[in-house]
Motif scaffolding. Structure first.
Motif, mmCIF file in Angstrom:
data_model
loop_
_atom_site.group_PDB
_atom_site.id
_atom_site.type_symbol
_atom_site.label_atom_id
_atom_site.label_comp_id
_atom_site.label_asym_id
_atom_site.label_seq_id
_atom_site.Cartn_x
_atom_site.Cartn_y
_atom_site.Cartn_z
ATOM 1 N N GLN A 174 15.441 42.126 78.554
ATOM 2 C CA GLN A 174 14.268 42.725 79.198
ATOM 3 C C GLN A 174 14.100 44.172 78.738
ATOM 4 O O GLN A 174 12.998 44.608 78.414
ATOM 5 N N SER A 175 15.191 44.886 78.710
ATOM 6 C CA SER A 175 15.166 46.290 78.287
ATOM 7 C C SER A 175 14.767 46.412 76.813
ATOM 8 O O SER A 175 13.944 47.260 76.453
ATOM 9 N N LEU A 176 15.323 45.576 75.958
ATOM 10 C CA LEU A 176 15.017 45.627 74.525
ATOM 11 C C LEU A 176 13.557 45.267 74.242
ATOM 12 O O LEU A 176 12.936 45.860 73.353
ATOM 13 N N LYS A 177 13.005 44.322 75.011
ATOM 14 C CA LYS A 177 11.585 43.986 74.850
ATOM 15 C C LYS A 177 10.712 45.188 75.219
ATOM 16 O O LYS A 177 9.713 45.467 74.553
ATOM 17 N N LYS A 178 11.115 45.900 76.266
ATOM 18 C CA LYS A 178 10.367 47.074 76.694
ATOM 19 C C LYS A 178 10.458 48.187 75.646
ATOM 20 O O LYS A 178 9.470 48.845 75.351
#
Length: 187
Positions: free
Chosen positions: A166-170
């Protein structure tokens, strides 16, 4: 002999993480972000200490905790092979990570998205390496408590991976999404 390899595997994993963290700290990069976004991370250290005690007690003849489920030398040798593969994959991942290595989520200074080296065969080679090592240690020391650690560890790795994704997509957007289409989550 195999029990010493199990203890050495745990020791090496910790030394490798800490030495990489200190190397990057000298370059001005804060690597340890453990518990900054998720305070439940602080529940992990006591369980890690129990894991270390069980493995080191088995290797060095200290009072044992928990009973072993079976004893099979061939299975123990498979465990040794998995521990060695786990350490080698972990080293390859550390080298591949370069300056982007972090412990925990760092959304403020994430580093570059790494998609080469170990990260071209798995999006999570470090977690895969930890999983190999943990299963290998269980096969060497088939303690029922370590079996619980294997299942719990795999569940926790998956939980952390989902948070990181989730963090990497953001952070990386479409670049990360394209990378996910090309490379498997695990080995």
């Amino acid at each position: 002999m195999a029990r010493y390899i199990a203890a050495t595997t745990l020791f090496l994993l910790v030394i490798l993480v800490l030495s990489r963290a200190f190397q990057l700290k000298r370059l001005g990069i804060k690597v340890i972000h453990f518990g900054e976004l998720d305070k439940k991370d602080f529940l992990i250290p006591p369980f890690a200490l129990l894991l270390f005690y069980i493995v080191f007690a088995s290797a060095f003849g200290l009072p044992k905790v928990g009973a072993e489920l079976f004893h099979n030398e061939f299975v123990g040798f498979l465990g040794v092979a998995m521990c060695v593969m786990g350490i080698l994959l972990f080293l390859y991942a550390l080298i591949s990570f370069g300056k982007s290595f972090r412990v925990g989520l760092d959304e403020d200074h994430p580093g570059e998205l790494v998609t080469t080296g170990a990260f071209s065969i798995s999006r999570n080679p470090i977690y895969s390496a930890f999983g190999l090592a943990l299963i290998g240690i269980f096969l060497i020391i088939p303690n029922w408590i370590l079996l619980i650690y294997v299942f719990t560890g795999i569940w926790l790795f998956n939980r952390q991976i989902l948070l990181e994704e989730q963090s990497l997509k953001k952070i990386y957007g479409d670049k990360y999404t394209e990378y996910c289409k090309r490379v498997r989550r695990f080995l």
